[in-house]
Motif scaffolding. Structure first.
Motif, PDB file in Angstrom:
ATOM      1  N   ARG B 105       0.889  -1.202  -0.182  1.00 38.90           N
ATOM      2  CA  ARG B 105       0.112   0.031  -0.017  1.00 38.90           C
ATOM      3  C   ARG B 105       0.846   1.294   0.048  1.00 38.90           C
ATOM      4  O   ARG B 105       1.931   1.217   0.459  1.00 38.90           O
ATOM      5  CB  ARG B 105      -0.881   0.063   1.218  1.00 38.90           C
ATOM      6  CG  ARG B 105      -0.451   0.038   2.395  1.00 38.90           C
ATOM      7  CD  ARG B 105      -1.656   0.260   3.364  1.00 38.90           C
ATOM      8  NE  ARG B 105      -2.744  -0.752   3.356  1.00 38.90           N
ATOM      9  CZ  ARG B 105      -3.909  -0.566   4.003  1.00 38.90           C
ATOM     10  NH1 ARG B 105      -4.198   0.523   4.729  1.00 38.90           N
ATOM     11  NH2 ARG B 105      -4.679  -1.541   3.773  1.00 38.90           N
ATOM     12  N   HIS B 172     -10.196   2.792  -0.701  1.00 36.63           N
ATOM     13  CA  HIS B 172      -8.945   2.926  -1.535  1.00 36.63           C
ATOM     14  C   HIS B 172      -7.961   1.220  -1.182  1.00 36.63           C
ATOM     15  O   HIS B 172      -6.903   1.601  -1.412  1.00 36.63           O
ATOM     16  CB  HIS B 172      -8.113   4.108  -1.091  1.00 36.63           C
ATOM     17  CG  HIS B 172      -8.494   5.329  -1.904  1.00 36.63           C
ATOM     18  ND1 HIS B 172      -7.989   6.469  -1.705  1.00 36.63           N
ATOM     19  CD2 HIS B 172      -9.454   5.476  -2.613  1.00 36.63           C
ATOM     20  CE1 HIS B 172      -8.494   7.482  -2.247  1.00 36.63           C
ATOM     21  NE2 HIS B 172      -9.586   6.913  -2.778  1.00 36.63           N
ATOM     22  N   TYR B 328      -3.427   3.726  -2.392  1.00 35.13           N
ATOM     23  CA  TYR B 328      -4.261   2.468  -2.704  1.00 35.13           C
ATOM     24  C   TYR B 328      -3.472   1.360  -2.145  1.00 35.13           C
ATOM     25  O   TYR B 328      -2.361   1.537  -1.774  1.00 35.13           O
ATOM     26  CB  TYR B 328      -4.368   2.242  -4.152  1.00 35.13           C
ATOM     27  CG  TYR B 328      -5.606   1.540  -4.812  1.00 35.13           C
ATOM     28  CD1 TYR B 328      -6.907   1.516  -4.144  1.00 35.13           C
ATOM     29  CD2 TYR B 328      -5.243   0.287  -5.507  1.00 35.13           C
ATOM     30  CE1 TYR B 328      -7.857   0.755  -4.931  1.00 35.13           C
ATOM     31  CE2 TYR B 328      -6.311  -0.735  -5.738  1.00 35.13           C
ATOM     32  CZ  TYR B 328      -7.771  -0.423  -5.412  1.00 35.13           C
ATOM     33  OH  TYR B 328      -8.628  -1.208  -5.952  1.00 35.13           O
ATOM     34  N   GLN B 376      -7.382   1.981 -12.047  1.00 26.41           N
ATOM     35  CA  GLN B 376      -7.004   1.502 -10.855  1.00 26.41           C
ATOM     36  C   GLN B 376      -5.548   1.908 -10.457  1.00 26.41           C
ATOM     37  O   GLN B 376      -4.751   1.531 -11.280  1.00 26.41           O
ATOM     38  CB  GLN B 376      -7.265   0.106 -10.566  1.00 26.41           C
ATOM     39  CG  GLN B 376      -6.943  -0.725  -9.303  1.00 26.41           C
ATOM     40  CD  GLN B 376      -6.408  -2.049  -9.652  1.00 26.41           C
ATOM     41  OE1 GLN B 376      -7.005  -2.990 -10.081  1.00 26.41           O
ATOM     42  NE2 GLN B 376      -5.205  -2.256  -9.114  1.00 26.41           N
TER      43      GLN B 376
END
Lengths: 141, 484
Positions: B105, B172, B328, B376
């Motif tokens: 992440r 997210h 994300y 994405q």
């Protein structure tokens, strides 16, 4: 006779273990794995754990055996340095393994073993040295 | 043991190499690489593994390998394979890996280097203390065996409910950090025993937490949407499902070993053991695997929470001023049930991504609302001392790779060789000279994970970009690293 040697593998690591019979082969495979985890000189074999396993064949028995040691090491927070296989055939194993609790001041863990894999696993008769059993195991680390 | 690949490749273009179908293969193989990388790939058994995956019952399209491909066990690392569930397609735990939902992440901040540099050493030391790392480390979270079940079934949503982070963090995160269809009763007691004390730990090996600087922007429109700017400080967290995932994989490989005999499946490697997705064995594994995935999301969520707390404390700044928003979170070892067209017909597929990242394009329903127009985010970690990237999913990935791309740098040197070649102390000094502060549990991990042991991440990302299966957005370079 060498007990084991390390195999080069890009992502992970492997060992090739030798033994004149199944009991010795399994002991040496466990010893090879354990000595890659930590310096076994510093692991006092004062406590023991009993292991009893069943599998469909000897290859699956070998992976179960090594993963049993990884599991015991992780769940009991112990390191093991001595392995005694008391009963073994192609589908069963009884053993006692010896070690002690992980002590952050005395022990240094070199490698975390996630698991022994079944990748290209085969127990065969070795040509060099002749007349002994050998097994190659790839670990995920 | 390492045997060179003797088979042929058919060049499709500069970035695509086909492994033609041979006896036993149900579909061809396809490797994404440039010519130079292909020479490396040929040197080990990786192409054999790509070919072996093509034996799986129900496989459709091609057995694919991303440019960071390297020799794994069973599946290659960097492998993508889809099976048609209705056509008896199988699920293979080895095709997902022991570290289920190993992933990354990325957090943005409002900070620039000049605000962080003077406190960088303190920040790294404080993070090292706040986030348990290393083999055998225990987490700070004490939970009952009842609550563990909730972690497994709700993932990040459990963590957020318990105060580890903000509700918007879930939006997210791939699968909102909470994969549906997880059933904790399918997870064995051994996995629970290994997982319970390790929640909220970084682990060892290639896992890390890194403070980075955005060095280059490739796509301004997309970076505006992701709120990334040049010179910005970002934080990357790379870890997975710890002992829980390893044990689930091992437990179910045993189940699959029996399933292979029961369903009479013929495979070139035991590590590919599998069962039809629709079978009881397949369904049970899927439910347990999703639990491991949720655990990993909860794990990264908790670690991110402590990271934010540490930044607030050390830099004496408010959350609002820090602006530490999760850009994300992606999984790179996972199995997913997804809908994709196969030869013009919509099919329900089980996608195995083993060392590969989902890369959905703009407009896809699974892309967060605020990213809908651009696609994405794909987070690609480098290795310590090397660059990391943000990419974005593309329509081309949807058409070719079931919406998948690479996951990182990919090893080229074995760990044993890296240990002989690189000394941990020297590496730490060398990186220090380049302004990178490192704190690690041991020098051995440092040496094993040395940048020289990996493929050049820039080259890997360029292949994905040029092949069109994802698009470059931004590049970050590290200034501080903590490792197990």
């Amino acid at each position: 006779m060498k007990r084991f040697e390390l195999i080069e593998h890009t992502a992970d690591m492997g060992i090739k273990a030798y033994g004149k019979d199944m009991g010795e082969l399994f002991t040496n495979a466990a010893y090879g794995m354990a000595s890659s985890m930590t310096d076994l000189e510093k692991v006092n074999p004062k406590e023991s754990q009993d292991i009893s396993l069943e599998a469909e064949n000897r290859e699956e028995l070998l992976v179960s055996w090594l993963n049993e040691i990884i599991y015991l090491s992780a769940s009991k927070t112990m390191l093991f340095s001595k392995f005694e296989v008391s009963e073994i055939d192609d589908r069963h194993l009884k053993a006692k393994i010896f070690g002690e609790g992980f002590d952050i001041d005395r022990h240094k863990i070199e490698t975390e073993f996630k698991a022994a894999t079944y990748h290209r696993l085969k127990i065969s008769n070795s040509t060099l040295p002749e007349g002994v059993l050998q097994a190659e195991i790839i670990f995920d680390i | 043991m390492v045997e060179e690949w003797k088979g042929t490749f058919k060049k499709i273009d500069d970035y695509r190499w086909l492994i033609p179908k041979r006896e036993g293969m149900r579909v061809p193989g396809l490797i994404y690489a440039n010519e130079r990388m292909l020479q490396h790939i040929k040197m080990d058994r990786t192409p054999v593994q790509v070919a072996n995956v093509a034996y799986l019952p129900g496989i459709v399209g091609k057995s694919m390998a991303m440019p960071d491909i390297h020799w794994g066990y069973g599946f290659p690392i960097g492998g993508v394979a889809a099976v048609d569930i209705e056509a008896g397609g199988v699920i293979s735990p080895g095709g997902i890996g022991y570290d289920v939902n190993c992933g990354v992440r990325l957090l943005r901040t409002n900070l620039k280097e000049k605000e962080v540099r003077p406190r960088l050493k303190d920040l790294i030391s404080a993070l090292f203390l706040a986030i348990p790392s290393g083999v055998g480390s225990k987490g700070r979270i004490k939970i009952s065996s009842q609550e563990v079940m909730e972690v497994l079934e709700r993932g990040s949503q459990w963590a957020i409910k318990r105060g580890y982070g903000l509700p918007e963090d879930g939006l997210h995160t791939e699968e909102r950090g909470s994969m549906e269809g997880a059933d904790a009763t399918k997870v064995g007691h051994r996995a629970l025993e290994r997982g319970r004390p390790q929640l909220g730990t970084l682990g060892a090996g290639n896992h890390f937490l890194e403070i980075q600087i955005v060095e280059e922007i490739y796509d301004e429109e997309v970076t505006r949407v992701f709120d990334i700017f040049p010179g910005q400080i970002t934080v990357m967290i790379h870890t997975g499902s710890r002992g829980l995932g390893y044990q689930i994989c091992d437990d179910y490989l045993r189940v699959m070993g029996n399933a292979v005999r029961k369903y009479n499946i013929s495979l070139p490697d035991r590590q590919l053991a599998c069962a039809p997705v629709k079978s009881e064995e397949g369904q049970n594994y899927l439910k347990a695997m999703r639990c491991a995935a949720n655990y990993a999301w909860a794990n990264r969520q908790c670690i991110m929470h402590w990271t934010r707390e540490t930044f607030e404390r050390v830099l004496k700044m408010s959350p609002k001023d820090l602006g530490m928003v999760l850009i994300y979170d992606v999984a790179h070892n996972i199995g997913k049930i997804e809908q994709h067209p196969v030869e013009g017909k919509k099919k329900t597929l089980c996608i195995h991504r083993k060392g590969a990242t989902r890369a959905f394009p703009a407009g896809h329903p699974d892309v967060p609302e605020d990213y809908k127009d651009v696609g994405q985010p794909v987070i690609i970690p480098g290795t310590m001392g090397s660059n990391s990237y943000v990419l974005v999913g593309t329509q081309r990935a949807m058409q070719e790779t079931w919406g998948s791309t690479c996951h990182g740098a990919g090893r080229v040197m074995s760990r044993t060789k890296a240990l002989h070649t690189v000394r941990g102390e020297e590496l730490q000094r060398e990186l220090g000279e380049r302004g990178i502060v490192i704190q690690a549990k041991g020098y051995k991990t440092l040496a094993e994970e040395a940048p020289a042991a990996y493929k050049d991440v820039d080259e890997v990302v360029d292949v994905c970009h040029n092949a069109g299966i994802s698009k470059k957005v931004a590049k970050m370079r590290p200034i501080g690293v903590i490792k197990g």
